[in-house]
Design an enzyme around this catalytic site. Structure first.
Site, short mmCIF file in Angstrom:
data_model
loop_
_atom_site.label_atom_id
_atom_site.label_comp_id
_atom_site.label_asym_id
_atom_site.label_seq_id
_atom_site.Cartn_x
_atom_site.Cartn_y
_atom_site.Cartn_z
N ARG A 1 -14.26 6.40 7.37
CA ARG A 1 -15.59 6.98 7.14
C ARG A 1 -15.51 8.48 7.37
O ARG A 1 -14.91 8.93 8.35
CB ARG A 1 -16.60 6.35 8.09
CG ARG A 1 -18.00 6.90 7.87
CD ARG A 1 -19.03 6.15 8.66
NE ARG A 1 -18.92 6.43 10.09
CZ ARG A 1 -19.71 5.87 11.00
NH1 ARG A 1 -20.61 4.97 10.63
NH2 ARG A 1 -19.59 6.17 12.27
N ARG B 1 -32.21 4.35 18.62
CA ARG B 1 -31.26 3.35 19.08
C ARG B 1 -30.63 3.69 20.43
O ARG B 1 -30.08 2.83 21.10
CB ARG B 1 -30.15 3.15 18.04
CG ARG B 1 -29.30 4.37 17.83
CD ARG B 1 -28.36 4.23 16.64
NE ARG B 1 -27.04 3.81 17.01
CZ ARG B 1 -25.99 3.80 16.18
NH1 ARG B 1 -26.15 4.20 14.93
NH2 ARG B 1 -24.82 3.42 16.59
N HIS C 1 -23.83 5.02 20.73
CA HIS C 1 -22.39 5.08 20.45
C HIS C 1 -21.57 4.91 21.72
O HIS C 1 -20.44 4.44 21.67
CB HIS C 1 -22.05 6.37 19.70
CG HIS C 1 -22.55 6.33 18.29
ND1 HIS C 1 -23.73 6.91 17.90
CD2 HIS C 1 -22.06 5.68 17.20
CE1 HIS C 1 -23.92 6.65 16.62
NE2 HIS C 1 -22.94 5.91 16.17
N CYS D 1 -20.94 -3.66 9.01
CA CYS D 1 -20.10 -3.11 10.07
C CYS D 1 -20.92 -2.72 11.32
O CYS D 1 -20.38 -2.19 12.27
CB CYS D 1 -19.30 -1.91 9.56
SG CYS D 1 -20.35 -0.55 9.05
N ARG E 1 -14.27 5.18 12.54
CA ARG E 1 -15.25 6.22 12.87
C ARG E 1 -14.50 7.53 13.14
O ARG E 1 -14.24 7.88 14.29
CB ARG E 1 -16.08 5.81 14.09
CG ARG E 1 -17.04 4.66 13.84
CD ARG E 1 -17.85 4.35 15.10
NE ARG E 1 -19.05 3.58 14.86
CZ ARG E 1 -19.17 2.26 15.09
NH1 ARG E 1 -18.15 1.57 15.54
NH2 ARG E 1 -20.31 1.65 14.87
N GLU F 1 -27.54 2.55 5.57
CA GLU F 1 -28.10 2.56 6.93
C GLU F 1 -29.43 3.31 6.98
O GLU F 1 -30.00 3.51 8.05
CB GLU F 1 -27.08 3.13 7.93
CG GLU F 1 -26.39 4.39 7.49
CD GLU F 1 -25.25 4.81 8.42
OE1 GLU F 1 -25.05 4.20 9.47
OE2 GLU F 1 -24.56 5.78 8.06
N ASN G 1 -26.83 -0.76 12.78
CA ASN G 1 -27.28 -0.02 13.97
C ASN G 1 -28.30 1.04 13.58
O ASN G 1 -29.34 1.20 14.20
CB ASN G 1 -26.10 0.68 14.67
CG ASN G 1 -25.00 -0.28 14.99
OD1 ASN G 1 -25.24 -1.47 15.13
ND2 ASN G 1 -23.77 0.21 15.12
N ASP G 2 -27.95 1.79 12.54
CA ASP G 2 -28.87 2.82 12.09
C ASP G 2 -29.97 2.25 11.20
O ASP G 2 -31.09 2.73 11.23
CB ASP G 2 -28.11 3.92 11.33
CG ASP G 2 -27.49 4.90 12.30
OD1 ASP G 2 -28.20 5.33 13.24
OD2 ASP G 2 -26.31 5.23 12.17
C1 PEP Z 1 -24.20 1.64 11.97
O1 PEP Z 1 -25.07 2.51 11.96
O2 PEP Z 1 -24.45 0.42 11.98
C2 PEP Z 1 -22.78 2.02 11.99
C3 PEP Z 1 -21.82 1.14 11.88
O3 PEP Z 1 -22.48 3.33 12.20
P1 PEP Z 1 -22.58 4.03 13.64
O4 PEP Z 1 -22.84 2.98 14.67
O5 PEP Z 1 -21.30 4.74 13.87
O6 PEP Z 1 -23.73 4.95 13.47
MG MG Z 2 -24.52 4.54 11.52
#
Ligand code: PEP
Ligand code: MG
Length: 594
Positions: free
Chosen positions: A343, A478, A199, A515, A307, A444, A467-468
């Site tokens: 979110r 990650r 993040h 996203c 976020r 995710e 991402n997750d």
């Molecule tokens: C993701 O996991 O791709 C996402 C957009 O949420 P975050 O990066 O805030 O976990």
């Molecule tokens: Mg995420």
């Protein structure tokens, strides 16, 4: 590691995490390092220092009492006993008097004194051969970590305070640290630890601050004295004391990059249409209120992901319903009539709020994060839902639930939204709250991807958080620096999962967007369009480049590409195919340094 000799150019290599180039002055933030600094205090500062200690003790004590209550409710008696020992240690009047007295006498910062006292304890315990007493030291150490965490948090020099034109060198950065950085002061980040989809990296990119992680600079003692440093966030290079020749080269590159960005930005208000007329909705990922004004500047078609947890991280505690309402309302007003997806708090993992300090889970990414946390803290969750519903009176607001992994979680979350509706209706708050607000699920977690058909029947939209999804599908942290080479967005398994998600969602006629960070990587545009995605949500600063690539992509060619990619067996092959597709689509020399 080369030795530093003033005047000699040193080039360090790391992982490029946020693109861009910077030329500035190094600013080493030692307070982020694990070593506790020894700070001399003036006579006047001593009183405040002791107050700080008492406050840290109180916060730690509150944590333990809360944890103890939870464990007692769950019948974990052994845990309760351990925490009682922690309480005894923390409430020991002798120890506390001694620490305060030492701060007064030595006029030094309390974490230094505290750490020294703990060290003395360690030596005493070690001198006793009885294993019972030795294991008691573990309790002392445990509780001291908690107190120190509070002390260090309070004392931390924020990134908002560094001098202008700083290249910030630090061991590790939290997302909140990055969020605090002022772009006018911080030109780039260089850290020893960090992951590309952490993040912290996401915030750095959103702010347009170049960032190179995993750089070993610990032995460069004279860093502060180096007159100039270049950070190349494209190639992952950090050049200290550059020669005139290197400087000239980078000044020229910087100029070209700025020109390129200006050219791209000038297309902000054109449509994101493929060559064969497919319209793509380009919305924005937003983290902090400072960036609300970027929405219009970059022509975002709404907010695909707000976020909201950054409000908690920046405040250091949970904001009231009223505070949240004001922020959401302001966001909606900045969106200029476009939809805004808020979110619910995705708290946990590397986004740990102060309120969760006690939550020292072994595997925080697999623990009480996001929807799990919200369903555990229903009042807090409901307060957020109420604030969002109230903001719906000002525009098209939608709610997105993070980290859904089962249908039950979605159904429970929907009940909380209904309760918030009922309460507001009874209170007659005087606002025209939108009924049947659209509700969506983040996809995710692999278990959610596998039941998209079931989830889609119970919600209005889906958003793929790659991402997750990548982290959980490939079992690779990650945020980890050591695992960063294995974290790959082009894993064939991830591709198949995304294909499945889109197909299942389409069968239910439920819109699905992406996203995650791959949506802001130009090389992934044909892949995502070819899979059937028609909405991407990316950080504002990436909207121009993504739009540019969409306008050079042919939808049908992208569909064919996906068919070919699905036959490839390795992440490398898929990546190579994406790069060559990108190079053939985007005119030579137009945009190379994305
Ligand atoms: C993701 O996991 O791709 C996402 C957009 O949420 P975050 O990066 O805030 O976990
Ligand atoms: Mg995420």
């Amino acid at each position: 590691m080369p030795k530093q000799d003033s005047g000699q150019e040193i080039c360090l290599e790391g992982q490029p995490v946020a693109r861009g180039l910077a030329i500035g002055i190094p600013c080493v933030l030692n307070q982020f390092e694990s070593k506790i600094p020894e700070i001399h205090l003036s006579h006047e500062e001593v009183g405040a220092e002791i107050e700080r200690y008492r406050k840290a003790l109180k916060e730690s004590r509150d944590d333990i009492l809360r944890l103890k209550g939870e464990l007692a409710r769950e019948g974990v008696q052994d845990g309760v006993l351990v925490l009682e020992t922690h309480l005894e240690i923390i409430e020991d009047p002798l120890l506390n008097r001694q620490i305060e007295e030492e701060v007064r006498q030595a006029k030094k910062n309390v974490e230094f004194i505290f750490q020294r006292a703990i060290e003395r304890f360690r030596k005493k315990f070690e001198a006793i051969s009885d294993p019972f007493f030795q294991s008691r030291f573990e309790d002392v150490q445990d509780i001291s970590k908690r107190v120190l965490a509070y002390l260090r948090d309070m004392k931390r020099t924020t990134l908002g305070e560094v001098p202008q034109n700083s290249i910030v060198f630090t061991r590790q950065l939290s997302p909140t640290d990055a969020a605090e950085a002022k772009r006018t002061h911080v030109l780039a980040f260089v850290t020893q630890i960090g992951g590309a989809t952490s993040h912290t990296a996401i915030v750095a990119r959103a702010k347009g601050i170049p960032y190179v992680a995993n750089v070993n600079f610990s032995k460069l003692q004279e860093m502060n004295k180096a007159s100039l440093t270049i950070v190349d966030g494209l190639l992952g290079k950090v050049i200290i004391n550059p020669t005139e020749e290197t400087l000239d080269y980078y000044r020229c590159q910087k100029l070209q990059l700025a020109e390129q960005q200006e050219t791209l930005k000038s297309t902000s208000f054109t449509k994101a249409l493929t060559l064969d007329g497919q319209n793509v909705r380009l919305s924005a990922n937003v983290e902090i209120a400072d960036d609300f004004s970027l929405l219009q500047q970059y022509g975002a078609e709404g907010v695909g992901l707000f976020r909201s947890e950054y409000i908690v991280l920046q405040k250091g505690s949970f904001p009231s319903e009223e505070e949240q309402f004001e922020i959401y309302k302001s966001l909606v007003e900045h969106a200029n009539g476009h939809p805004v997806v808020i979110r619910a708090f995705d708290i946990g993992m590397d986004k740990v709020a102060c309120a969760l300090k006690s939550n020292l889970e072994l595997n925080p990414a697999l623990g009480c994060r996001a929807i799990r946390f919200l369903l555990h803290e229903k009042e807090l969750f409901k307060a957020q839902m109420r604030a969002i519903l109230r903001a719906s009176a000002y525009g098209d607001v939608r709610i997105l639930f993070p980290m859904i992994s089962s249908l039950n979680e979605l159904m429970e979350a929907k009940i909380v939204v209904s309760q918030a509706y009922e309460e507001l209706a009874k209170e007659e708050c005087g606002l025209e709250i939108k009924q049947n607000i659209k509700l969506g699920c983040m996809i995710e977690v692999p278990s959610a991807a596998l039941i998209v058909d079931l989830l889609a029947k119970e919600c209005d939209f889906l958003s793929i958080g790659t991402n997750d999804l990548i982290q959980y599908a490939t079992a690779i942290d990650r945020s980890s620096q050591t695992m960063s080479a294995l974290y790959t967005s082009t894993h064939p398994g991830v591709l198949r999962l995304m294909k499945m998600i889109v197909e299942l969602a389409q069968k239910q006629n439920v819109p699905v967007s992406v996203c995650g960070e791959i949506a802001s990587d130009p090389r992934f545009v044909p892949l995502l369009l070819g899979l059937g995605i028609t909405e991407l949500s990316v950080s504002c600063r990436f909207l121009p480049i993504i739009k540019h690539v969409i306008r050079h992509t042919q939808k049908q060619k992208a569909v064919d590409l996906v068919t070919r990619l699905l036959e490839l067996a390795t992440a490398h092959e898929i990546q190579d195919a994406l790069v060559s597709e990108y190079e053939s689509n985007v005119p030579a020399g137009s945009i190379k340094n994305f």
